[in-house]
Scaffold this motif. Sequence first.
Motif, short mmCIF file in Angstrom:
data_model
loop_
_atom_site.label_atom_id
_atom_site.label_comp_id
_atom_site.label_asym_id
_atom_site.label_seq_id
_atom_site.Cartn_x
_atom_site.Cartn_y
_atom_site.Cartn_z
N MET A 1 1.93 7.14 -17.12
CA MET A 1 0.89 6.94 -16.12
C MET A 1 -0.28 7.92 -16.23
O MET A 1 -1.36 7.64 -15.72
CB MET A 1 1.49 7.03 -14.70
N VAL A 2 -0.10 9.05 -16.89
CA VAL A 2 -1.18 10.04 -16.97
C VAL A 2 -2.45 9.46 -17.58
O VAL A 2 -3.54 9.62 -17.01
CB VAL A 2 -0.71 11.32 -17.69
N PRO A 3 -2.39 8.75 -18.72
CA PRO A 3 -3.63 8.16 -19.25
C PRO A 3 -4.24 7.13 -18.29
O PRO A 3 -5.46 7.00 -18.21
CB PRO A 3 -3.20 7.49 -20.56
N GLY B 1 0.79 -1.22 0.00
CA GLY B 1 0.00 0.00 0.00
C GLY B 1 0.83 1.27 0.00
O GLY B 1 0.31 2.35 0.19
N GLY B 2 2.13 1.15 -0.21
CA GLY B 2 3.00 2.31 -0.23
C GLY B 2 2.87 3.12 -1.50
O GLY B 2 2.10 2.79 -2.40
N GLN B 3 3.62 4.19 -1.54
CA GLN B 3 3.66 5.06 -2.71
C GLN B 3 5.09 5.15 -3.19
O GLN B 3 6.02 5.00 -2.42
CB GLN B 3 3.16 6.45 -2.35
N GLU C 1 -3.23 6.07 -8.83
CA GLU C 1 -3.46 7.29 -8.06
C GLU C 1 -2.18 8.10 -8.07
O GLU C 1 -1.09 7.54 -8.05
CB GLU C 1 -3.82 6.96 -6.62
N ILE C 2 -2.32 9.41 -8.10
CA ILE C 2 -1.17 10.31 -8.05
C ILE C 2 -1.34 11.18 -6.81
O ILE C 2 -2.40 11.78 -6.60
CB ILE C 2 -1.09 11.19 -9.31
N ARG D 1 0.64 5.09 -6.89
CA ARG D 1 0.28 3.75 -6.44
C ARG D 1 -0.93 3.29 -7.23
O ARG D 1 -1.64 4.09 -7.84
CB ARG D 1 0.03 3.69 -4.94
N LEU D 2 -1.15 1.99 -7.23
CA LEU D 2 -2.27 1.41 -7.96
C LEU D 2 -3.57 1.58 -7.19
O LEU D 2 -3.59 1.49 -5.96
CB LEU D 2 -2.03 -0.09 -8.19
#
Length: 88
Positions: free
Chosen positions: A37-39, A24-26, A47-48, A64-65
């Motif tokens: 990752m933007v699209p 669950g980290g970033q 998530e950003i 992270r996802l």
Amino acid sequence: MTKERLSNRQIQTLKHLAMVCNGGGQVTLTRDQREAMVPLWRRQIVEIWYRHLPGERPRGPYFRLTDMGQHLTHKIMAASRSQRSEAA
């Protein structure tokens, strides 16, 4: 969600996120990975995050996802494992 195919760079970065953010980290990404990752952020796969501290500039971006992204990445990784076992 759209039916657009993921690029190889997006798939590799998703696999990287799955391994690094397993608990669950970033994580921060390279410029090339961030562009990929933007699209996926728009499709709610990643998530950003930015960290804001009083008196300091925002830090980040961190990635992270999402739950949907984790599900998708597990499917991708399972498919690549099955392809490798078939090839052997």
